[in-house]
Design an enzyme around this catalytic site. Structure first.
Site, PDB file in Angstrom:
ATOM      1  N   LYS A 215     -39.491   4.643 -16.069  1.00  0.00           N
ATOM      2  CA  LYS A 215     -39.945   3.169 -15.579  1.00  0.00           C
ATOM      3  C   LYS A 215     -41.557   2.951 -16.425  1.00  0.00           C
ATOM      4  O   LYS A 215     -41.932   3.775 -16.838  1.00  0.00           O
ATOM      5  CB  LYS A 215     -40.425   3.157 -14.165  1.00  0.00           C
ATOM      6  CG  LYS A 215     -41.155   2.335 -13.676  1.00  0.00           C
ATOM      7  CD  LYS A 215     -41.637   2.526 -12.096  1.00  0.00           C
ATOM      8  CE  LYS A 215     -42.519   1.097 -11.853  1.00  0.00           C
ATOM      9  NZ  LYS A 215     -43.119   1.235 -10.428  1.00  0.00           N
ATOM     10  N   GLU A 264     -53.482  -2.726  -2.374  1.00  0.00           N
ATOM     11  CA  GLU A 264     -53.402  -1.301  -2.612  1.00  0.00           C
ATOM     12  C   GLU A 264     -54.466  -0.374  -2.946  1.00  0.00           C
ATOM     13  O   GLU A 264     -55.294  -0.598  -3.715  1.00  0.00           O
ATOM     14  CB  GLU A 264     -52.331  -1.183  -3.830  1.00  0.00           C
ATOM     15  CG  GLU A 264     -52.038   0.214  -4.225  1.00  0.00           C
ATOM     16  CD  GLU A 264     -51.165   0.119  -5.399  1.00  0.00           C
ATOM     17  OE1 GLU A 264     -50.694   1.233  -6.102  1.00  0.00           O
ATOM     18  OE2 GLU A 264     -50.621  -0.809  -5.796  1.00  0.00           O
ATOM     19  N   GLU A 308     -38.201   2.699  -7.596  1.00  0.00           N
ATOM     20  CA  GLU A 308     -39.704   2.628  -8.069  1.00  0.00           C
ATOM     21  C   GLU A 308     -40.724   3.003  -7.334  1.00  0.00           C
ATOM     22  O   GLU A 308     -41.404   3.747  -7.518  1.00  0.00           O
ATOM     23  CB  GLU A 308     -39.931   0.856  -8.281  1.00  0.00           C
ATOM     24  CG  GLU A 308     -39.237   0.231  -9.607  1.00  0.00           C
ATOM     25  CD  GLU A 308     -39.611  -0.919  -9.570  1.00  0.00           C
ATOM     26  OE1 GLU A 308     -41.310  -1.109  -9.697  1.00  0.00           O
ATOM     27  OE2 GLU A 308     -39.114  -1.853  -9.892  1.00  0.00           O
TER      28      GLU A 308
END
Length: 461
Positions: A215, A264, A308
Site C-alpha cells: 500500500k 485522527e 487498508e
C-alpha cells in the site's frame, strides 16, 4: 516583550540550558474565548502563535510569542534532539507546585528527505516553541502563564514588563466584542499537477500489483487565491465553528500559517498510559440518515478498506507491544463519523514501559500505513518518486508535550497552509492493487471539503 532562544547543536543544548533559568507565573482568569486571546496577539505576535483543541473539547491551548524555540534538521535524529533539549530545558524550571505545566508545541515534517520547492521552503524538519504567554482552558477553568527563559539572574524588571503585556492581552480578549469573521472571497483555484496525480495513482497501483509494495499513500494539493489578505483568526474561527468533532490546530512560523481539523489521533500519553487511533478506510456521508447508515455499513464490509485499515492496526499494535507492558486492541473497527466523511476506526491503549516516552512513540509511529504505506521504507521511496509535491507538516505529527512527559499528537490531515492571500490545501488516499485513478481523485475531493468550506471556496466538481 518577546525573546527567543534557539540552540542549534547538541553541544549548545547542554551548555546553554545549564545557564538558563525557566521562570513561570500563572494566574487563573475568568473564562475567556481562546480565539479572542489568539486574535489579541495579531499586532505584536503575528507569525509566533499557535492554537490547539483536542477532539473531546476538554483541553484548549493557545500560545502567543516565543520564549524558546527548538528546531533542527537532524533527519532521523530529529525526535531525539527535541526530546533531549526539552528535558534539559525543563530541569531549570522555577515555579510554584500549583502552577500550570509549561507546554512545548509544534510538529515534525512528513519527510525530511523531500527537497521539492514549495510553500515549505526554509521550514525546518521540526519546529517547536514554548510560548511567552500560554493560555490553557481545562475543566471549565482558564489559566494564563508567563514563561520567561533567561540567562539573567535578576528577572524582576523583565517580569514586570511581561505582566503588563499579559494584562493587556487578557483585557483585549475579555472586553473587546468577539469579532465575527466573514469568509474569505476566493478569486481562483488551481488543482496543482492534477494529470501527474492521476498518472501517479495508476503507476503506483501497477507497482503494487508487481509486489513492490502492499500500500502507498499518494497526496495532491489545491491552491486558492483570495481577494485581499486572509488572517489566521479569520480562518481559525470558521474551522472551529464547522469542525467540532475534530482536533483543531493552527501554528504560525513567520509568514506561514498551517491549520486544520484532523479526525485522527497519533498518540496521547497521560500519567503513564498511552492511547492511539487507527483511522484508515473512508466513505462520504449520506444525504439522509438512511443513506448514511447504508454507506457506513458498506464501509464496514468493504474488503479494500478493511485491508487498508488492518495494515494500520497491525503497525500500531506492534509499536505498542514494543513500548508498553500491556495493551489492548478491539477485534473489529467501528465507524468514526465527522461532518464530511466517515472512517473505519479502532482505538488502541496501553500502559507504558518505565523508560518509554511520547516522542519515542511518535518516532516509532510516524508515518503510519494510513499516511505512508506498507512496507514503510518502500512506500516512502515510492512517494518521493511519484508524488509531485512537498507535504511539509501535512499528514505529519503535530501536537504538544508538557514538562512531565504528558502530551498528545494528532496526524495533521484535513489541513492547509496560508501565506497572505494564497492557501494550499492537501488531501491524499491509500493506493492498493485494485485502486482506480478517478475513484481516488474523487475521494480527495471529499477530503478537501473541510478546509475549502472554512476558506469560502467551492470546487466545480
Amino acid at each position: 516583550m518577546d525573546q527567543k532562544w534557539l540552540p542549534t547543536t547538541d553541544a549548545e543544548v547542554g551548555s546553554k540550558s545549564a545557564r538558563l533559568h525557566f521562570y513561570i507565573e500563572t494566574i487563573e482568569v475568568s473564562r475567556l474565548s481562546a480565539l479572542a486571546f489568539y486574535a489579541a496577539g495579531e499586532g505584536q505576535f503575528k507569525g509566533k502563535r499557535f492554537f490547539w483543541q483536542n477532539r473531546e473539547k476538554t483541553f484548549t491551548l493557545v500560545g502567543l510569542g516565543q520564549a524558546y524555540v527548538i528546531e533542527n534538521n537532524e533527519n532521523e535524529n530529529r525526535f531525539d534532539h527535541i526530546e533531549k533539549e526539552w528535558l534539559a530545558l525543563t530541569k531549570n524550571i522555577v515555579k510554584e507546585d500549583t502552577e500550570s505545566q509549561p507546554i512545548l508545541f509544534g510538529g515534525f515534517t512528513f519527510d525530511p528527505q523531500n527537497k521539492e520547492r514549495s510553500e515549505w521552503d526554509g521550514f525546518p524538519q521540526c519546529y517547536f516553541t514554548v510560548a511567552t504567554y500560554q493560555l490553557v482552558i481545562q475543566n471549565e477553568k482558564a489559566y494564563v502563564s508567563i514563561h520567561l527563559i533567561t540567562d539573567q539572574t535578576d528577572s524582576s524588571q523583565q517580569f514586570d514588563q511581561l505582566r503588563k503585556e499579559r494584562d493587556r492581552l487578557i483585557h483585549a480578549a475579555q472586553v473587546k466584542e468577539l469579532k465575527t469573521y466573514g469568509k474569505p472571497v476566493m478569486l481562483s483555484y488551481e488543482e496543482r499537477n492534477k494529470d501527474a496525480y492521476l498518472q501517479s495513482v495508476e503507476s503506483v497501483a501497477n507497482l503494487i500489483q508487481n509486489k513492490q509494495a502492499d500500500k502507498v499513500v499518494i497526496a495532491r494539493s489545491l491552491s486558492l487565491e483570495f481577494e485581499g489578505t486572509v488572517t489566521s483568526p479569520q480562518v481559525l474561527s470558521h474551522v472551529i465553528n464547522e469542525q467540532p468533532e475534530s482536533y483543531l490546530f493552527g501554528i504560525e512560523r513567520d509568514d506561514l500559517l498551517f491549520f486544520g481539523a484532523s479526525p485522527e489521533r497519533l498518540v496521547k500519553v497521560m500519567n503513564g498510559h498511552a492511547y492511539s487511533s487507527c483511522v484508515a478506510g473512508s466513505v462520504k456521508r449520506g444525504k439522509t440518515a438512511e443513506e448514511d447508515q447504508m454507506l457506513g455499513q458498506e464501509l464496514l464490509n468493504d474488503s479494500k478498506n478493511l485491508g487498508e485499515h488492518d495494515y494500520v492496526v497491525k503497525m500500531i499494535a506492534e509499536t505498542f507491544a514494543k513500548n508498553c507492558t500491556h495493551f489492548k486492541v478491539p477485534k473489529k473497527p467501528r465507524l468514526l463519523k465527522i461532518r464530511d466523511i466517515q472512517h473505519l476506526y479502532t482505538p488502541v491503549e496501553g500502559t507504558l514501559l518505565p523508560n518509554a516516552t511520547i516522542l519515542q512513540l511518535v518516532k516509532d509511529l510516524h508515518p503510519t500505513p494510513a499516511l505512508g504505506g506498507v512496507p514503510r521504507k518502500e512506500a516512502l521511496s515510492i512517494i518521493r518518486r511519484e508524488e509531485s509535491m512537498n507535504r511539509g507538516l501535512y499528514a505529519a505529527p503535530l501536537g504538544w508535550i508538557d514538562a512531565e512527559g504528558n502530551g498528545e499528537f494528532a496526524v495533521a490531515i484535513r489541513s492547509a497552509s496560508l501565506v497572505e492571500n494564497q492557501a494550499i490545501l492537501y488531501a491524499g488516499g491509500g493506493i492498493v492493487a485494485e485502486s482506480e485513478a478517478m475513484s481516488e481523485y474523487e475521494e480527495t475531493l471529499v477530503k478537501f471539503r473541510p478546509m475549502l468550506r472554512a476558506l469560502g471556496g467551492q470546487l466545480h466538481e
